[in-house]
Design an enzyme around this catalytic site. Structure first.
Site, PDB file in Angstrom:
ATOM      1  N   LYS A 184      31.351 -21.262 -20.717  1.00 21.17           N
ATOM      2  CA  LYS A 184      32.331 -21.010 -19.982  1.00 21.17           C
ATOM      3  C   LYS A 184      33.530 -22.018 -20.260  1.00 21.17           C
ATOM      4  O   LYS A 184      34.775 -21.556 -20.297  1.00 21.17           O
ATOM      5  CB  LYS A 184      32.151 -20.917 -18.481  1.00 21.17           C
ATOM      6  CG  LYS A 184      33.245 -20.644 -17.521  1.00 21.17           C
ATOM      7  CD  LYS A 184      33.213 -18.864 -17.370  1.00 21.17           C
ATOM      8  CE  LYS A 184      33.960 -18.488 -16.329  1.00 21.17           C
ATOM      9  NZ  LYS A 184      33.701 -16.874 -16.333  1.00 21.17           N
TER      10      LYS A 184
ATOM     11  N   TYR B  61      10.289 -28.737 -32.000  1.00 23.55           N
ATOM     12  CA  TYR B  61       9.496 -28.104 -32.608  1.00 23.55           C
ATOM     13  C   TYR B  61       9.983 -28.071 -34.037  1.00 23.55           C
ATOM     14  O   TYR B  61       9.173 -27.955 -35.229  1.00 23.55           O
ATOM     15  CB  TYR B  61       9.392 -26.574 -32.117  1.00 23.55           C
ATOM     16  CG  TYR B  61       8.747 -25.503 -33.054  1.00 23.55           C
ATOM     17  CD1 TYR B  61       7.122 -25.190 -32.719  1.00 23.55           C
ATOM     18  CD2 TYR B  61       9.403 -24.924 -33.935  1.00 23.55           C
ATOM     19  CE1 TYR B  61       6.731 -24.534 -33.581  1.00 23.55           C
ATOM     20  CE2 TYR B  61       8.895 -23.965 -34.789  1.00 23.55           C
ATOM     21  CZ  TYR B  61       7.423 -23.588 -34.512  1.00 23.55           C
ATOM     22  OH  TYR B  61       6.898 -22.690 -35.299  1.00 23.55           O
TER      23      TYR B  61
ATOM     24  N   GLU C  37      20.393 -33.316 -27.676  1.00 18.40           N
ATOM     25  CA  GLU C  37      21.495 -32.663 -27.459  1.00 18.40           C
ATOM     26  C   GLU C  37      21.723 -32.557 -26.037  1.00 18.40           C
ATOM     27  O   GLU C  37      22.756 -32.052 -25.476  1.00 18.40           O
ATOM     28  CB  GLU C  37      21.216 -31.086 -27.840  1.00 18.40           C
ATOM     29  CG  GLU C  37      20.282 -30.287 -27.207  1.00 18.40           C
ATOM     30  CD  GLU C  37      18.685 -30.579 -28.020  1.00 18.40           C
ATOM     31  OE1 GLU C  37      18.641 -31.705 -28.773  1.00 18.40           O
ATOM     32  OE2 GLU C  37      17.902 -29.860 -27.730  1.00 18.40           O
TER      33      GLU C  37
ATOM     34  N   HIS D 232      14.981 -34.800 -27.636  1.00 20.29           N
ATOM     35  CA  HIS D 232      16.112 -33.630 -27.658  1.00 20.29           C
ATOM     36  C   HIS D 232      17.425 -34.765 -27.613  1.00 20.29           C
ATOM     37  O   HIS D 232      17.848 -34.984 -26.543  1.00 20.29           O
ATOM     38  CB  HIS D 232      16.198 -32.711 -26.511  1.00 20.29           C
ATOM     39  CG  HIS D 232      15.032 -31.688 -26.499  1.00 20.29           C
ATOM     40  ND1 HIS D 232      15.085 -30.681 -27.201  1.00 20.29           N
ATOM     41  CD2 HIS D 232      13.793 -31.720 -26.290  1.00 20.29           C
ATOM     42  CE1 HIS D 232      14.073 -29.778 -27.519  1.00 20.29           C
ATOM     43  NE2 HIS D 232      13.162 -30.512 -26.898  1.00 20.29           N
TER      44      HIS D 232
ATOM     45  N   SER E 283      36.941 -11.244 -19.941  1.00 22.85           N
ATOM     46  CA  SER E 283      37.157 -10.001 -20.709  1.00 22.85           C
ATOM     47  C   SER E 283      38.840 -10.114 -21.245  1.00 22.85           C
ATOM     48  O   SER E 283      39.051  -9.516 -22.139  1.00 22.85           O
ATOM     49  CB  SER E 283      37.202  -8.747 -19.659  1.00 22.85           C
ATOM     50  OG  SER E 283      37.991  -8.972 -18.488  1.00 22.85           O
ATOM     51  N   SER E 284      39.502 -11.030 -20.450  1.00 20.85           N
ATOM     52  CA  SER E 284      40.833 -11.116 -20.730  1.00 20.85           C
ATOM     53  C   SER E 284      41.010 -12.059 -22.377  1.00 20.85           C
ATOM     54  O   SER E 284      41.621 -11.487 -23.408  1.00 20.85           O
ATOM     55  CB  SER E 284      41.818 -12.248 -19.960  1.00 20.85           C
ATOM     56  OG  SER E 284      41.824 -11.395 -18.624  1.00 20.85           O
TER      57      SER E 284
ATOM     58  N   SER F 209      39.151  -6.647 -16.713  1.00 23.44           N
ATOM     59  CA  SER F 209      39.169  -6.982 -15.300  1.00 23.44           C
ATOM     60  C   SER F 209      40.273  -8.003 -14.932  1.00 23.44           C
ATOM     61  O   SER F 209      40.490  -7.836 -13.688  1.00 23.44           O
ATOM     62  CB  SER F 209      37.597  -7.491 -14.973  1.00 23.44           C
ATOM     63  OG  SER F 209      37.732  -8.657 -15.298  1.00 23.44           O
ATOM     64  N   GLY F 210      40.866  -8.707 -15.690  1.00 21.10           N
ATOM     65  CA  GLY F 210      41.624  -9.519 -15.576  1.00 21.10           C
ATOM     66  C   GLY F 210      40.920 -11.026 -15.342  1.00 21.10           C
ATOM     67  O   GLY F 210      41.900 -11.977 -15.167  1.00 21.10           O
ATOM     68  N   GLY F 211      39.837 -10.950 -15.467  1.00 20.06           N
ATOM     69  CA  GLY F 211      39.018 -12.407 -15.370  1.00 20.06           C
ATOM     70  C   GLY F 211      39.004 -13.049 -16.624  1.00 20.06           C
ATOM     71  O   GLY F 211      39.461 -12.270 -17.754  1.00 20.06           O
TER      72      GLY F 211
END
Ligand code: XMP
Length: 506
Positions: A362, A79, A167, A165, A224-225, A219-221
């Site tokens: 992630k 686009y 990417e 694309h 969030s850590s 949470s320790g995950g």
């Protein structure tokens, strides 16, 4: 720095990520950004993303045509290319049929962004409209059987467009093309890394927060850590973390979280041990959704109690990642979902959000976690559901059952690690179906619990396959659980994929 101008394409973030992979800092900006802002950011290049619209639809997002006059190289993708063509006087037409999927691209000019790219190469297409005539000043640099102008270039003005694309992984030479744009056309250096991300993030957190107080539900995950450590680096003791232990955590988990953040990072950490009150609320509850709802509510209550004790808090840190943002769709939806990340905080909590990871994926967060010296146990921790072990015990959650599951789960963890599989699988854990069966130990009849073993491979948790574990590993886990965990006389292996099952049993 390079800007990705977002026209609503589903791959905008992927483009940004690919640019970062080339060692170039990148920010995504809305298509409506003012030219003054663009000038102030002083980018070395601008990439127009794809988007779902047709340039002819009345609501189609448009760009300011001045963007082509400020001397910054532009690469329009899909686009983005059609919009470039239309804005600069080319012709965009509706195709009778969409060009979708793997497509053969014929490169007409192996130079500029096509430098060192094969004359015939595979690309990924996904478009309805096509360019029937390139604007004045442009040459056609590639075509396909259905797209006479699959790529175009105005070398003088350094404006480029590709209909496909680059990417996505289905365009094998896509990274080469992006590199050509970044290094040959924009003269980027390619010296950006996660260390630079840390500095950048710290600067912008300081700008946002000023001297105000910040709260983080930890949470320790990993998400969030990492968010907490980043914010702590930026504003130090203005940050307080609240870690709620609902009693459904795994063996050693609360101690590890407290030790890491208090002793390792010297952070203000409120440890709310609420195990008793959660367990009390689980009495007689067997229905999975009811369990989840009660735990969610109770979590909010404990969190709010602790937050209230801290006085005036202005900001809330969230470890929201880009996939969470996409899933929730809009800006507003993202906020509601983010609240769920810390257990479903109500909307009337008047915090402003600090979300330093909202542009990352992630695996990028894992790289960042190592950059921030987070311990390996946190960097590589497998996903763990918010309601914890409570939804891995079928039927009523009791202290006895929690104890059995925790012990069995610790053995699974140790053995999967010992076999070198912990990082290779998505999740590996024990469940307690809370049913008993007959066995024989020594010369004695036993009537004890069965433990279920769940080990799955997955890309994103949406689908999953059970892992073909070596028999020796299965054998070791089974023997150790039955021998070491009192109250268990049988171990079974869950050989169901998702779908039709889910990863967790509740
Ligand atoms: P299911 O069981 O739906 O799980 O196949 C997919 C992935 O999500 C995790 N999961 C949760 N994570 N809060 C979370 O943060 C939850 O309530 C929750 N429930 C499931 C699950 O562990 C798996 O990785």
């Amino acid at each position: 720095m390079v800007l990705v101008m977002d026209f609503g394409g589903q791959y905008s973030q992927l483009i940004a990520r690919r640019i970062r992979e080339c060692g170039v800092y990148c920010e995504i900006v809305p298509f409506s950004i003012s030219m003054d802002k663009v000038a102030a950011m002083n980018p070395k290049g601008i990439v127009f993303s794809g988007g779902p619209s047709s340039v002819y639809s009345p609501a189609a997002p448009k760009c300011n045509s001045k963007v082509f006059e400020i001397g910054i190289p532009v690469l329009g993708i899909c686009y983005g290319m059609q919009l470039t063509a239309q804005t600069l006087g080319g012709e965009v037409a509706h195709a009778d049929s969409r060009e979708y999927g793997n497509t053969r691209l014929y490169v007409d000019k192996q130079e500029g962004i096509f430098k060192e790219i094969a004359v015939e190469t595979q690309v990924w297409m996904s478009h309805g409209d096509y360019i029937s005539g390139a604007p004045a000043g442009f040459t056609v640099t590639a075509h396909t059987n259905n797209s006479p102008v699959a790529a175009m270039a105005d070398v003088q003005r350094r404006i480029y467009g590709v209909q496909f694309h680059p990417e996505v992984v289905h365009t094998p030479e896509g990274m080469k093309l992006l590199r050509n744009f970044l290094f040959e056309i924009c003269n980027c250096k390619g010296d950006w890394n996660m260390g630079s991300f840390v500095e950048q993030a710290i600067r912008s957190i300081r700008e946002q927060v000023g001297d105000k107080k910040v709260l983080c539900g930890l949470s320790g995950g990993i998400d969030s850590s990492v968010a907490a450590v980043l914010v702590h680096r930026a504003v130090g003791d203005q940050l307080t973390c609240v870690f709620v232990n609902h009693g459904f955590l795994r063996q050693g988990e609360p101690e590890q979280v407290v030790k890491t953040f208090r002793d390792g990072f010297h952070m203000n950490l409120v440890y709310a041990d609420a195990a008793d009150r959660f367990l009390k609320r689980m009495e007689g509850v067997v229905e999975p959704e009811e369990k989840r709802k009660i735990i969610g509510e109770e979590f909010i209550r404990v969190f709010e109690n602790e937050a209230a004790k801290l006085g005036d808090i202005n900001f809330l840190v969230q470890g929201t990642l880009y996939p969470d943002v996409i899933e929730s769709g809009t800006e507003t939806a993202a906020v509601i979902k983010s609240h769920h990340n810390v257990g479903g905080l109500p909307e009337d909590m008047k915090f402003k959000l600090v979300e330093p990871l909202r542009d990352l994926f992630k695996d990028e967060v894992r790289v960042l976690a190592r950059e921030l010296n987070l311990p390996e146990e946190i960097v590589w921790r497998q996903p763990f559901p918010g309601p914890g072990l409570a939804i891995r015990i079928i039927g009523e959650v009791t202290e006895e059952r929690l104890h059995i599951l925790r012990e069995a789960d610790a053995i699974v963890h140790q053995e999967i690690k010992a076999a070198g599989l912990y990082r290779k699988v998505w999740q590996s854990f024990a469940v307690l179906p809370a049913m008993k069966s007959v066995g024989v130990m020594g010369d004695e009849r036993t009537y004890a619990y069965t433990v279920g073993l769940r080990v799955v491979a997955s890309e994103d948790g949406m689908t999953a396959d059970w892992v073909r574990l070596p028999y020796e590993v299965l054998d070791e886990i089974s023997r150790r659980i039955v021998n070491e965990v009192k109250g268990v006389n049988r171990v079974v292996y869950d050989i169901t994929s998702k779908p039709p099952a889910t990863i967790e049993w509740e």
